[in-house]
Design a protein around this motif. Structure first.
Motif, PDB file in Angstrom:
ATOM      1  N   UNK A  24       6.599  -1.270  -0.614  1.00 44.26           N
ATOM      2  CA  UNK A  24       7.494  -0.679  -1.577  1.00 44.26           C
ATOM      3  C   UNK A  24       6.604   0.514  -2.093  1.00 44.26           C
ATOM      4  N   UNK A  25       5.325   0.471  -2.615  1.00 45.12           N
ATOM      5  CA  UNK A  25       4.686   1.547  -3.054  1.00 45.12           C
ATOM      6  C   UNK A  25       4.270   2.352  -2.104  1.00 45.12           C
ATOM      7  N   UNK A  26       3.813   1.549  -0.795  1.00 39.80           N
ATOM      8  CA  UNK A  26       3.736   1.845   0.718  1.00 39.80           C
ATOM      9  C   UNK A  26       4.100   0.965   1.405  1.00 39.80           C
ATOM     10  N   UNK A  27       4.210   0.955   2.818  1.00 39.27           N
ATOM     11  CA  UNK A  27       4.858  -0.008   3.445  1.00 39.27           C
ATOM     12  C   UNK A  27       3.635  -1.012   3.850  1.00 39.27           C
ATOM     13  N   UNK A  28       2.307  -0.754   3.467  1.00 42.53           N
ATOM     14  CA  UNK A  28       1.267  -1.495   4.146  1.00 42.53           C
ATOM     15  C   UNK A  28       0.699  -2.410   3.000  1.00 42.53           C
ATOM     16  N   UNK A  29       1.232  -2.323   1.741  1.00 41.94           N
ATOM     17  CA  UNK A  29       0.447  -2.849   0.512  1.00 41.94           C
ATOM     18  C   UNK A  29       0.278  -4.328   0.735  1.00 41.94           C
ATOM     19  N   UNK A  30      -0.831  -4.736   0.415  1.00 41.48           N
ATOM     20  CA  UNK A  30      -0.959  -6.159   0.491  1.00 41.48           C
ATOM     21  C   UNK A  30      -1.722  -6.873  -0.654  1.00 41.48           C
ATOM     22  N   UNK A  31      -1.482  -7.994  -1.306  1.00 47.89           N
ATOM     23  CA  UNK A  31      -1.809  -8.638  -2.376  1.00 47.89           C
ATOM     24  C   UNK A  31      -2.700  -9.910  -1.655  1.00 47.89           C
ATOM     25  N   UNK A  32      -3.970 -10.027  -2.373  1.00 44.42           N
ATOM     26  CA  UNK A  32      -4.921 -11.011  -1.696  1.00 44.42           C
ATOM     27  C   UNK A  32      -5.101 -11.885  -2.870  1.00 44.42           C
ATOM     28  N   UNK A  33      -4.593 -13.392  -2.708  1.00 47.27           N
ATOM     29  CA  UNK A  33      -4.548 -14.362  -3.886  1.00 47.27           C
ATOM     30  C   UNK A  33      -5.800 -15.197  -3.224  1.00 47.27           C
ATOM     31  N   UNK A  34      -6.703 -15.320  -4.094  1.00 44.53           N
ATOM     32  CA  UNK A  34      -7.927 -16.083  -3.960  1.00 44.53           C
ATOM     33  C   UNK A  34      -8.085 -17.146  -4.981  1.00 44.53           C
TER      34      UNK A  34
END
Length: 320
Positions: free
Chosen positions: A177-187
């Motif tokens: 949404x912000x960019x096509x490639x944004x990821x969130x890492x849940x640790x």
């Protein structure tokens, strides 16, 4: 920790079997309980928060969204910001397993390759980096020598990919949404969400960069907000608030659901899209977008020296 299946699926375009399967995997995932230790470093020049997260049992660590110092007036780079991170890693005796990038940043240069050279760690980013490389490879006329296949990175995460940090389970979520490639890492109980959400009093990220989309961003925010209320959210940026003089970069899902000025519970998708589109139309481009994207789409590596031994940043005129 689990995600809500309905909310997780809401970020998936209908009719995309691969993404729908990944959404089901995310919904079924249950991370091993764990509360990693997080130490954050704030760079006021770019308003960027770098996070070092580690498993207290094994001392295994990841660095998320590191910063290379860059002076646009002189074109000089430096490592003061990254050196502070390095000093902490060494003082704590941490073993670095990952250098993680939540997306191709447009407001700061990544120091991941420099840190990798000092303490190791696999360089990871979302697999959709190839879309960003395709778009900006053309904008910067990067030529055939610039690979557009994500090969500058050691690991390309896809939606629902699981990994471990020491004894703590982790999962990568695609939140475009912000960019096509944004990821969130849940640790464990901590989520590193890049630019998707800001502190509740500042709202959400812009969605007007090439490949960005406000409607997709809304669905990604709702996906993140389907995590348990107590989940700690670590943000990539803060710009202060109208009634908050201090910078902050940690909040919770519960605080965002009740208090985020753009996407608190009750805000519908169409209202958000209208707000985000109107707001984005008033925003200037980030001050460091030209050097940042050129470097970060290469995995944080500077352009190759030209025949005179000097590296150059290109500035496309009348393009963005």
């Amino acid at each position: 920790m689990t995600t809500d299946p309905t909310s997780a699926a809401s970020a998936i375009p209908p009719g995309d079997p691969a993404r729908e399967a990944a959404a089901r995997q995310v919904a079924a995932w249950s991370g091993r309980p764990g509360a990693p230790v997080v130490r954050s470093f704030f760079d006021p020049a770019t308003f960027t928060a770098t996070h070092v997260v580690h498993d207290p049992a094994t001392r295994q660590a990841a660095v998320v969204d590191s910063v290379l110092d860059y002076d646009p007036a002189s074109g000089r780079t430096g490592h003061d910001s990254a050196a502070a991170v390095l000093a902490y890693l060494r003082a704590e005796g941490l073993e670095v397993a990952w250098q993680l990038e939540t997306h191709v940043h447009a407001d700061h240069l990544s120091a991941a390759p420099w840190l990798q050279g000092q303490v190791g760690g696999a360089l990871g980013i979302g697999a959709e980096i190839v879309r960003v490389q395709a778009v900006f490879g053309k904008i910067f006329n990067a030529g055939t020598a610039f690979a557009r296949d994500g090969s500058q990175f050691d690991r390309l995460f896809t939606d629902g990919d699981t990994f471990r940090l020491g004894q703590i389970d982790a999962i990568a979520l695609h939140v475009p949404g912000h960019t096509p490639a944004d990821m969130a890492f849940v640790i464990g109980d901590a989520a590193f969400i890049g630019d998707t959400l800001f502190m509740p009093d500042f709202g959400t990220a812009r969605a007007d960069f090439p490949g960005g989309d406000a409607r997709t961003l809304y669905r990604s925010t709702r996906r993140l907000l389907s995590l348990p209320d107590a989940t700690r959210l670590f943000l990539c940026h803060d710009y202060g608030g109208p009634e908050r003089p201090d910078f902050a970069w940690e909040t919770t899902v519960g605080a965002e659901r009740t208090g985020n000025i753009h996407v608190h519970d009750g805000v519908d998708e169409d209202s958000f899209v209208a707000m985000r589109t109107a707001r984005d139309a008033t925003l200037d481009l980030p001050r460091l977008i030209m050097p940042s994207v050129q470097v970060n789409m290469r995995g944080g590596r500077l352009p190759e020296p030209e025949s005179n031994g000097t590296r150059y940043i290109k500035i496309p005129l009348d393009t963005l």
